[in-house]
Design a protein around this motif. Structure first.
Motif, PDB file in Angstrom:
ATOM      1  N   LEU A  57       3.637   8.177   6.238  1.00  0.00           N
ATOM      2  CA  LEU A  57       3.026   7.243   5.300  1.00  0.00           C
ATOM      3  C   LEU A  57       3.803   5.924   5.271  1.00  0.00           C
ATOM      4  O   LEU A  57       3.217   4.847   5.161  1.00  0.00           O
ATOM      5  CB  LEU A  57       2.976   7.858   3.899  1.00  0.00           C
ATOM      6  CG  LEU A  57       2.277   7.035   2.812  1.00  0.00           C
ATOM      7  CD1 LEU A  57       0.810   6.831   3.149  1.00  0.00           C
ATOM      8  CD2 LEU A  57       2.420   7.706   1.447  1.00  0.00           C
ATOM      9  N   TYR A  58       5.122   6.028   5.425  1.00  0.00           N
ATOM     10  CA  TYR A  58       5.951   4.834   5.387  1.00  0.00           C
ATOM     11  C   TYR A  58       5.737   3.957   6.624  1.00  0.00           C
ATOM     12  O   TYR A  58       5.657   2.722   6.525  1.00  0.00           O
ATOM     13  CB  TYR A  58       7.425   5.238   5.276  1.00  0.00           C
ATOM     14  CG  TYR A  58       8.377   4.082   5.158  1.00  0.00           C
ATOM     15  CD1 TYR A  58       8.435   3.312   4.002  1.00  0.00           C
ATOM     16  CD2 TYR A  58       9.232   3.751   6.210  1.00  0.00           C
ATOM     17  CE1 TYR A  58       9.308   2.247   3.892  1.00  0.00           C
ATOM     18  CE2 TYR A  58      10.112   2.686   6.104  1.00  0.00           C
ATOM     19  CZ  TYR A  58      10.143   1.938   4.934  1.00  0.00           C
ATOM     20  OH  TYR A  58      11.003   0.881   4.838  1.00  0.00           O
ATOM     21  N   VAL A  59       5.640   4.592   7.799  1.00  0.00           N
ATOM     22  CA  VAL A  59       5.558   3.800   9.041  1.00  0.00           C
ATOM     23  C   VAL A  59       4.127   3.619   9.545  1.00  0.00           C
ATOM     24  O   VAL A  59       3.927   3.043  10.601  1.00  0.00           O
ATOM     25  CB  VAL A  59       6.425   4.426  10.166  1.00  0.00           C
ATOM     26  CG1 VAL A  59       7.878   4.458   9.765  1.00  0.00           C
ATOM     27  CG2 VAL A  59       5.928   5.820  10.555  1.00  0.00           C
ATOM     28  N   TYR A  60       3.135   4.071   8.759  1.00  0.00           N
ATOM     29  CA  TYR A  60       1.785   3.988   9.321  1.00  0.00           C
ATOM     30  C   TYR A  60       1.294   2.555   9.559  1.00  0.00           C
ATOM     31  O   TYR A  60       0.414   2.355  10.409  1.00  0.00           O
ATOM     32  CB  TYR A  60       0.787   4.805   8.492  1.00  0.00           C
ATOM     33  CG  TYR A  60       0.033   4.076   7.414  1.00  0.00           C
ATOM     34  CD1 TYR A  60      -1.272   3.618   7.622  1.00  0.00           C
ATOM     35  CD2 TYR A  60       0.585   3.880   6.152  1.00  0.00           C
ATOM     36  CE1 TYR A  60      -1.972   2.977   6.624  1.00  0.00           C
ATOM     37  CE2 TYR A  60      -0.114   3.244   5.154  1.00  0.00           C
ATOM     38  CZ  TYR A  60      -1.395   2.789   5.388  1.00  0.00           C
ATOM     39  OH  TYR A  60      -2.091   2.151   4.397  1.00  0.00           O
TER      40      TYR A  60
ATOM     41  N   LYS B 243       5.173   7.207  -7.921  1.00  0.00           N
ATOM     42  CA  LYS B 243       6.504   7.459  -8.474  1.00  0.00           C
ATOM     43  C   LYS B 243       7.306   8.457  -7.642  1.00  0.00           C
ATOM     44  O   LYS B 243       8.472   8.709  -7.932  1.00  0.00           O
ATOM     45  CB  LYS B 243       6.382   7.977  -9.902  1.00  0.00           C
ATOM     46  CG  LYS B 243       5.734   6.993 -10.865  1.00  0.00           C
ATOM     47  CD  LYS B 243       5.593   7.600 -12.248  1.00  0.00           C
ATOM     48  CE  LYS B 243       4.913   6.630 -13.208  1.00  0.00           C
ATOM     49  NZ  LYS B 243       4.735   7.236 -14.568  1.00  0.00           N
ATOM     50  N   HIS B 244       6.670   9.040  -6.639  1.00  0.00           N
ATOM     51  CA  HIS B 244       7.325  10.110  -5.871  1.00  0.00           C
ATOM     52  C   HIS B 244       7.630   9.644  -4.441  1.00  0.00           C
ATOM     53  O   HIS B 244       7.320  10.334  -3.468  1.00  0.00           O
ATOM     54  CB  HIS B 244       6.445  11.360  -5.865  1.00  0.00           C
ATOM     55  CG  HIS B 244       6.036  11.801  -7.241  1.00  0.00           C
ATOM     56  ND1 HIS B 244       6.915  12.371  -8.133  1.00  0.00           N
ATOM     57  CD2 HIS B 244       4.845  11.739  -7.877  1.00  0.00           C
ATOM     58  CE1 HIS B 244       6.287  12.649  -9.260  1.00  0.00           C
ATOM     59  NE2 HIS B 244       5.032  12.273  -9.135  1.00  0.00           N
ATOM     60  N   ARG B 245       8.236   8.483  -4.302  1.00  0.00           N
ATOM     61  CA  ARG B 245       8.487   7.911  -2.983  1.00  0.00           C
ATOM     62  C   ARG B 245       9.347   8.816  -2.120  1.00  0.00           C
ATOM     63  O   ARG B 245       9.143   8.904  -0.909  1.00  0.00           O
ATOM     64  CB  ARG B 245       9.158   6.546  -3.117  1.00  0.00           C
ATOM     65  CG  ARG B 245       8.261   5.464  -3.671  1.00  0.00           C
ATOM     66  CD  ARG B 245       8.931   4.114  -3.659  1.00  0.00           C
ATOM     67  NE  ARG B 245       9.257   3.694  -2.295  1.00  0.00           N
ATOM     68  CZ  ARG B 245       9.830   2.535  -1.999  1.00  0.00           C
ATOM     69  NH1 ARG B 245      10.159   1.696  -2.959  1.00  0.00           N
ATOM     70  NH2 ARG B 245      10.099   2.223  -0.748  1.00  0.00           N
ATOM     71  N   GLU B 246      10.286   9.507  -2.736  1.00  0.00           N
ATOM     72  CA  GLU B 246      11.192  10.349  -1.950  1.00  0.00           C
ATOM     73  C   GLU B 246      10.474  11.554  -1.367  1.00  0.00           C
ATOM     74  O   GLU B 246      10.966  12.175  -0.420  1.00  0.00           O
ATOM     75  CB  GLU B 246      12.368  10.811  -2.819  1.00  0.00           C
ATOM     76  CG  GLU B 246      13.249   9.685  -3.344  1.00  0.00           C
ATOM     77  CD  GLU B 246      13.823   8.835  -2.226  1.00  0.00           C
ATOM     78  OE1 GLU B 246      14.289   9.423  -1.239  1.00  0.00           O
ATOM     79  OE2 GLU B 246      13.795   7.590  -2.332  1.00  0.00           O
ATOM     80  N   GLN B 247       9.328  11.905  -1.905  1.00  0.00           N
ATOM     81  CA  GLN B 247       8.566  13.047  -1.410  1.00  0.00           C
ATOM     82  C   GLN B 247       7.442  12.636  -0.452  1.00  0.00           C
ATOM     83  O   GLN B 247       6.757  13.490   0.096  1.00  0.00           O
ATOM     84  CB  GLN B 247       7.975  13.833  -2.586  1.00  0.00           C
ATOM     85  CG  GLN B 247       9.024  14.430  -3.521  1.00  0.00           C
ATOM     86  CD  GLN B 247       8.404  15.159  -4.697  1.00  0.00           C
ATOM     87  OE1 GLN B 247       7.279  15.656  -4.604  1.00  0.00           O
ATOM     88  NE2 GLN B 247       9.124  15.216  -5.808  1.00  0.00           N
TER      89      GLN B 247
ATOM     90  N   GLN C 183       0.824  -1.210   0.000  1.00  0.00           N
ATOM     91  CA  GLN C 183       0.000   0.000   0.000  1.00  0.00           C
ATOM     92  C   GLN C 183       0.857   1.258   0.000  1.00  0.00           C
ATOM     93  O   GLN C 183       0.464   2.268  -0.583  1.00  0.00           O
ATOM     94  CB  GLN C 183      -0.969   0.005   1.184  1.00  0.00           C
ATOM     95  CG  GLN C 183      -2.190  -0.852   0.926  1.00  0.00           C
ATOM     96  CD  GLN C 183      -3.367  -0.447   1.795  1.00  0.00           C
ATOM     97  OE1 GLN C 183      -3.473   0.679   2.270  1.00  0.00           O
ATOM     98  NE2 GLN C 183      -4.273  -1.384   2.013  1.00  0.00           N
ATOM     99  N   PHE C 184       2.027   1.226   0.659  1.00  0.00           N
ATOM    100  CA  PHE C 184       2.906   2.389   0.607  1.00  0.00           C
ATOM    101  C   PHE C 184       3.346   2.642  -0.830  1.00  0.00           C
ATOM    102  O   PHE C 184       3.353   3.780  -1.306  1.00  0.00           O
ATOM    103  CB  PHE C 184       4.128   2.202   1.499  1.00  0.00           C
ATOM    104  CG  PHE C 184       5.162   3.287   1.320  1.00  0.00           C
ATOM    105  CD1 PHE C 184       4.961   4.543   1.879  1.00  0.00           C
ATOM    106  CD2 PHE C 184       6.301   3.065   0.566  1.00  0.00           C
ATOM    107  CE1 PHE C 184       5.895   5.557   1.696  1.00  0.00           C
ATOM    108  CE2 PHE C 184       7.244   4.071   0.379  1.00  0.00           C
ATOM    109  CZ  PHE C 184       7.028   5.325   0.944  1.00  0.00           C
ATOM    110  N   LYS C 185       3.710   1.584  -1.525  1.00  0.00           N
ATOM    111  CA  LYS C 185       4.145   1.736  -2.914  1.00  0.00           C
ATOM    112  C   LYS C 185       3.031   2.316  -3.775  1.00  0.00           C
ATOM    113  O   LYS C 185       3.263   3.171  -4.632  1.00  0.00           O
ATOM    114  CB  LYS C 185       4.601   0.384  -3.458  1.00  0.00           C
ATOM    115  CG  LYS C 185       5.793  -0.205  -2.711  1.00  0.00           C
ATOM    116  CD  LYS C 185       6.078  -1.633  -3.166  1.00  0.00           C
ATOM    117  CE  LYS C 185       7.170  -2.253  -2.311  1.00  0.00           C
ATOM    118  NZ  LYS C 185       7.412  -3.676  -2.666  1.00  0.00           N
TER     119      LYS C 185
END
Length: 342
Positions: free
Chosen positions: A123-126, A114-118, A107-109
């Protein structure tokens, strides 16, 4: 009694898909489980929310629970940010979960695209916060659909690793409560697209806030085709509708699926009833059913929108009950971890 925890994000207007996929099931579960239903506002801000709109949407989700029939005397209804244990336990779980586990979260992906760095760190650790939501109450079961199974597995991994690392059996290994497959609810204007709160056309969806007149108008104007309605012979061996059939007549099967879900009947029963009939007759029957089921909920949500103090009171009372459960559990976790407390 076995305990359930579940929640809905306060992002955008709730529509028929949210009702059939989650909230209606919450109502059914309250009779057999100790239920804690949360408005997960901490999860909502992993992506930008306008503050004034967020407050309104928190109230709207709570109102949807109430209007659909969730009983605040039987269940706990609250918004997540009123119970500090969620965020505090999530930090501890940030230190338990492994990066490799989070890197596998699909789901994070999907949300970051395409803007993972932003994307925000939240959102990553939710998924760790989701684990804290569940384990702060030592819930035994979590109702899940296909899109949440991976997160529940992470919750189980975190509970097992915490227990192993600290030599305890403190956290339960939560079991999934597999819900019956929700109806696939598509746009009323285009049966090939999912019903969405982000669609610019309000006519494309049935909002939970729609009253009887709005429900009736939207169903009557929903896109259909000119053929007679099909019979059960289009179904597969297990009474399921195949993708090829759905693609051939997307609008027809969308409305038939909505009717089946609202009437709590199988595809076989619905197709047998309306086989060979004109769409004009079926649409009127569907309109009457949708108005009867959804209209009163919409009116009640509109009433509560004009009385925010009532909804706020329910959330405040629910938060007090939730805190009473979560605070002692959090204190025990702090002791296990080795924190020095007053």
């Amino acid at each position: 009694m076995k305990r359930i925890f579940s929640g809905v994000q306060p992002t955008g207007n709730l529509h028929l898909g949210n009702y059939l996929g989650a909230i209606r099931q919450f109502v059914a579960l309250q009779h057999d489980y100790d239920c804690i239903y949360c408005v997960v506002d901490l999860h909502a801000i992993t992506q930008w929310q306008e503050p004034g709109e967020l407050r309104d949407q928190i109230r709207q989700v709570a109102a949807a629970y109430l209007a659909a029939g969730v009983d605040p005397q039987r269940c706990i209804i609250f918004n997540q940010s009123q119970v500090p244990a969620h965020a505090e336990l999530a930090w501890i779980f940030n230190c338990v979960a492994r990066l490799g586990w989070l890197n596998r979260m699909t789901q994070f992906k999907e949300k970051a695209g395409k803007h993972r760095e932003q994307a925000s760190a939240g959102l990553y650790v939710y998924p760790n916060l989701m684990a804290a939501d569940i384990l702060a109450y030592k819930a035994s079961h979590v109702p899940v659909g296909e899109d949440q199974k991976q997160h529940l597995e992470l919750t189980r991994d975190i509970a097992q690793k915490f227990n192993h690392d600290y030599g305890t059996e403190f956290f339960p290994i939560v079991e999934p409560l597999i819900l019956s497959a929700a109806a696939r609810v598509m746009s009323l204007r285009d049966g090939a697209k999912k019903m969405s709160k982000s669609d610019p056309s309000d006519a494309s969806r049935l909002n939970m806030t729609d009253g009887p007149d709005e429900v009736a108008q939207k169903i009557r104007r929903a896109k259909t085709d000119t053929e007679l309605l099909p019979g059960p012979d289009v179904l597969g061996a297990e009474g399921t509708l195949g993708e090829e059939a759905r693609k051939a007549r997307p609008e027809a099967y969308n409305l038939l699926g909505i009717y089946a879900a609202l009437s709590d009947r199988s595809w076989t029963e619905v197709l047998a009833e309306f086989e060979g009939q004109q769409f004009s007759h079926f649409k009127q029957v569907l309109t009457d059913l949708a108005v009867a089921v959804l209209g009163p909920m919409g009116e009640e949500m509109q009433r509560m929108a004009g009385d925010p103090a009532y909804v706020d009171g329910i959330l405040r009372s629910g938060a007090e009950k939730a805190n009473a459960i979560a605070e002692p559990i959090l204190r025990d976790v702090q002791d296990i971890v080795g924190f020095l407390r007053p």
